[in-house]
Design a protein around this motif. Structure first.
Motif, PDB file in Angstrom:
ATOM      1  N   LEU A 333       5.915 -14.520   7.497  1.00 39.66           N
ATOM      2  CA  LEU A 333       5.982 -13.416   8.389  1.00 39.66           C
ATOM      3  C   LEU A 333       6.009 -13.821  10.114  1.00 39.66           C
ATOM      4  O   LEU A 333       6.225 -13.147  10.896  1.00 39.66           O
ATOM      5  N   SER A 334       6.184 -15.388  10.210  1.00 41.22           N
ATOM      6  CA  SER A 334       5.868 -15.988  11.306  1.00 41.22           C
ATOM      7  C   SER A 334       7.085 -15.196  12.413  1.00 41.22           C
ATOM      8  O   SER A 334       6.828 -15.147  13.792  1.00 41.22           O
ATOM      9  N   SER A 335       8.329 -15.280  12.193  1.00 41.93           N
ATOM     10  CA  SER A 335       9.343 -14.639  12.845  1.00 41.93           C
ATOM     11  C   SER A 335       9.250 -13.228  13.162  1.00 41.93           C
ATOM     12  O   SER A 335      10.284 -12.522  14.003  1.00 41.93           O
ATOM     13  N   GLN A 346      -4.671  -2.683  15.138  1.00 42.88           N
ATOM     14  CA  GLN A 346      -5.338  -3.415  14.124  1.00 42.88           C
ATOM     15  C   GLN A 346      -4.533  -4.432  13.269  1.00 42.88           C
ATOM     16  O   GLN A 346      -2.975  -4.222  13.227  1.00 42.88           O
ATOM     17  N   GLN A 347      -5.201  -5.376  12.814  1.00 43.80           N
ATOM     18  CA  GLN A 347      -4.398  -6.602  12.320  1.00 43.80           C
ATOM     19  C   GLN A 347      -3.569  -6.084  11.184  1.00 43.80           C
ATOM     20  O   GLN A 347      -2.600  -6.677  10.857  1.00 43.80           O
ATOM     21  N   GLY A 352       1.618  -5.080   8.871  1.00 38.81           N
ATOM     22  CA  GLY A 352       2.598  -4.226   8.154  1.00 38.81           C
ATOM     23  C   GLY A 352       3.638  -3.949   8.933  1.00 38.81           C
ATOM     24  O   GLY A 352       4.788  -3.972   8.099  1.00 38.81           O
ATOM     25  N   LYS A 353       3.820  -3.882  10.164  1.00 36.20           N
ATOM     26  CA  LYS A 353       5.215  -3.851  10.716  1.00 36.20           C
ATOM     27  C   LYS A 353       6.041  -5.041  10.695  1.00 36.20           C
ATOM     28  O   LYS A 353       7.177  -5.187  10.553  1.00 36.20           O
ATOM     29  N   ALA A 354       5.111  -6.201  10.591  1.00 36.46           N
ATOM     30  CA  ALA A 354       6.066  -7.515  10.237  1.00 36.46           C
ATOM     31  C   ALA A 354       6.712  -7.429   8.986  1.00 36.46           C
ATOM     32  O   ALA A 354       7.962  -7.922   8.625  1.00 36.46           O
ATOM     33  N   GLU A 355       5.805  -7.030   7.960  1.00 33.80           N
ATOM     34  CA  GLU A 355       6.597  -6.843   6.602  1.00 33.80           C
ATOM     35  C   GLU A 355       7.632  -5.919   6.293  1.00 33.80           C
ATOM     36  O   GLU A 355       8.619  -6.233   5.919  1.00 33.80           O
TER      37      GLU A 355
END
Length: 618
Positions: A333-335, A346-347, A352-355
């Motif tokens: 999910l780095s990029s 919250q982490q 979740g947004k990255a996913e």
């Protein structure tokens, strides 16, 4: 008044908080251009609510004829920023509301704001020495049975409430060189307390304009007012994010405060003239759609991060360190990780947004009939990310195994390797990838044709050969079949796994060998030469006593204890027939440790690959 006052109070102020009495009176005083406001609170005791009395006076322009006319008509307001309903808060908490006002240098007006208020007042002309100027509001006959909270009559508490409620309005008056002073005094249980709000108490806000590209067409001309200071590191941080509507502050929990454990005082106020009308009738809350909430939240996060990273290197460093940790743990999910939101969301939400972004990119590639060069590069990244996602899932399984109590792991380990009473078909292996974890034993076992967990040998034989009439009620803990195709008379491989609970009698532990040999005899007796290879695994507690009892086993390289022996197992006595059977005995700690070591290698490769990819992109 053209509205039934009692009904209006019940309709609009069913859930109003007591502090709104003060806020409404002060707002009206500021509307009347007052520069000095006095709030006096008295009660015989905190426990005797009906003795509570409040007097609020100011030096504003007073109830002129025009202002009184507007007051008398409930919904008649000066502009769209006022709803004309705030005055009902007085009647919600007090049965007796007396108002006295001096205006136009010689006029004096007096009236009772009661149920039978008819829009009329007593007006007389006074001499210059009798004329006071401004308005006095006297509230008595408290309408509730008790005070909901003693802090609502505490002047220090009220000072902070008033300041925060009128942050921006007081600041703008300060900028206009208006010298606003609000005196607060109380006498409760015979004890007097005082507090003052002066120009010095009003923060010196700075501003940053919000780019129109961040807000869309509805809320153009938006500005973020902010005040930031570092305080005593030992004191808890005060961090306020709020929307300013119609001159009032409405605090909203738009961000988490991960980086503000102590030592910060920060206020962030979002303002736009287009916010007018968002406040509810009781002036305590604002109405925001879900899309507006998300819009405002994104703005706060983006601009607060921008402001603080420039002001405080320690916050920027903490954010950067947290991002490295997340990218190290979730390299696929780095990029897609929004670095600005780290520490302010919250982490779980950041991830979740990255996913979501990752899956969106995945769908775009999958739905493309032909891949151009850009989509091809994206497809490679997504493929790598999907593999990484699976490796990370495996790590969570390992972490779960590590957390199990030693000595009572058999059932949990069994279910994690392969859920009990389940059958898996290799044709659906991809869909079942996250449902079983045969890789814990050996990564090669992921290429199975069929897997049976705690199913009778009869079921296993039927899968190998649907025509067989063999029946056996024995239940291997886990049975794995590879490359079985009886119709073509091809040979097949089979793996049998038995688990024994830790801490049991040594004879029962050693009994795993006999169990495995029995399974070998049954399989060979029925299928004979069709069997190409067989592997047998016993997952047990390997103590020193167990090792002393075992014969012919050699240790294998492992993080724990793994023993192997090629055993000669008798199939029949007459004629004498034997087969060679490879037996692995694996300690629970070795099972977990070896799986962890293998997965750690994959993780390291992936992390370095993604790190290089991100660095190249930057």
């Amino acid at each position: 008044m053209n509205v039934n006052l009692s009904n209006a109070v019940r309709m609009f102020y069913g859930k109003s908080s007591y502090e709104m009495v003060y806020m409404e009176a002060i707002a009206n005083a500021l509307d009347a251009m007052a520069t000095e406001i006095n709030v006096e609170i008295s009660a015989q005791s905190k426990k005797i609510a009906d003795t509570l009395q409040v007097t609020i006076s100011d030096n504003g322009v007073g109830f002129t004829d025009g202002r009184f006319k507007k007051f008398s008509n409930l919904f008649d307001t000066e502009d769209t920023a006022h709803k004309g309903l705030g005055r009902l808060s007085y009647r919600f908490y007090f049965n007796d509301v007396e108002i006295e006002s001096w205006y136009d240098k010689s006029k004096h007006r007096k009236f009772s704001f009661s149920d039978d208020f008819d829009g009329k007042s007593d007006v007389d002309t006074v001499n210059e020495d009798e004329w006071i100027g401004g308005t006095k509001l006297f509230l008595s006959d408290y309408a509730k049975k008790k005070l909901f909270n003693n802090s609502i009559i505490d002047v220090k508490f009220l000072k902070n409430k008033i300041l925060s409620h009128f942050y921006l309005r007081l600041f703008l008056l300060k900028k206009q060189k208006a010298n606003i002073v609000i005196h607060l005094a109380s006498k409760i249980d015979g004890k007097e307390k005082k507090a003052v709000i002066s120009t010095d108490d009003i923060p010196d806000f700075k501003t940053i304009p919000i780019e129109d590209t961040d807000v869309g067409v509805m809320f153009t001309g938006m500005t973020l007012y902010y005040f930031v200071e570092k305080t005593d590191d030992k004191k808890p941080s005060n961090v306020v994010t709020a929307i300013n509507v119609e001159g009032r502050t409405y605090a909203q929990n738009f961000i988490t405060k991960e980086f503000f454990h102590s030592g910060y005082n920060m206020v962030f106020l979002l303002f736009s003239n287009n916010f007018n009308g968002l406040a509810e009738a009781n002036r305590e809350t604002i109405t925001l759609t879900d899309s507006n909430k998300q819009l405002f939240r994104n703005i706060f996060i983006k601009y607060i991060s921008k402001i603080l990273n420039g002001m405080y290197p320690d916050i920027a460093t903490a954010q950067s360190k947290k991002r490295e940790q997340l990218e190290g743990r979730y390299p696929h999910l780095s990029s897609y990780i929004d670095g600005n939101s780290i520490g302010y969301m919250q982490q779980s939400e950041v991830l979740g947004k990255a996913e979501d972004l990752f899956f969106k990119a995945q769908r775009e590639v999958l739905n493309a009939p032909i891949l151009n060069q850009e989509q091809y590069e994206k497809a490679k990244n997504i493929t790598s990310s999907s593999l990484t996602q699976y490796i990370l899932f495996r790590q969570r399984v390992i972490d779960k195994l590590k957390s199990l109590d030693a000595g009572n792991r058999e059932e949990e380990v069994h279910n994690l390797i392969c859920p009990r009473y389940r059958v898996f078909d290799g044709k659906n292996a991809y869909n079942d990838l996250y449902k079983q974890n045969l890789w814990l034993i050996d990564d090669r076992f992921m290429t199975y044709s069929n897997v049976l967990s705690e199913k009778e040998m009869t079921k296993l034989f039927k899968i190998i050969d649907p025509e067989t009439d063999y029946e056996n009620t024995g239940r291997p803990d886990i049975a794995i079949v590879f490359s079985s195709d009886p119709d073509k008379s091809e040979k097949f491989d089979v793996v049998i796994i038995e688990l024994k609970r830790e801490g049991i009698d040594i004879d029962k532990t050693l009994g795993v060998e006999r169990q495995l040999f029995d399974r070998a005899r049954e399989l060979y007796s029925h299928f004979g030469e069709k069997i190409q290879r067989m592997w047998f695994y016993g997952i047990i507690e390997i103590s020193e006593k167990v090792e002393l009892e075992l014969n012919g086993y050699d240790p294998l390289y492992s993080t724990g204890k793994v023993l192997f022996a090629q055993k000669n197992v008798k199939i029949s006595l007459n004629p004498m027939k034997t087969i060679d059977v490879g037996v692995y005995l694996v300690d629970y700690d070795a099972l977990i440790g070896d799986a962890d070591r293998r997965n750690e290698t994959f993780l390291s490769i992936i992390q370095n690959t993604f790190k290089e990819s991100v660095e190249e992109g930057e």
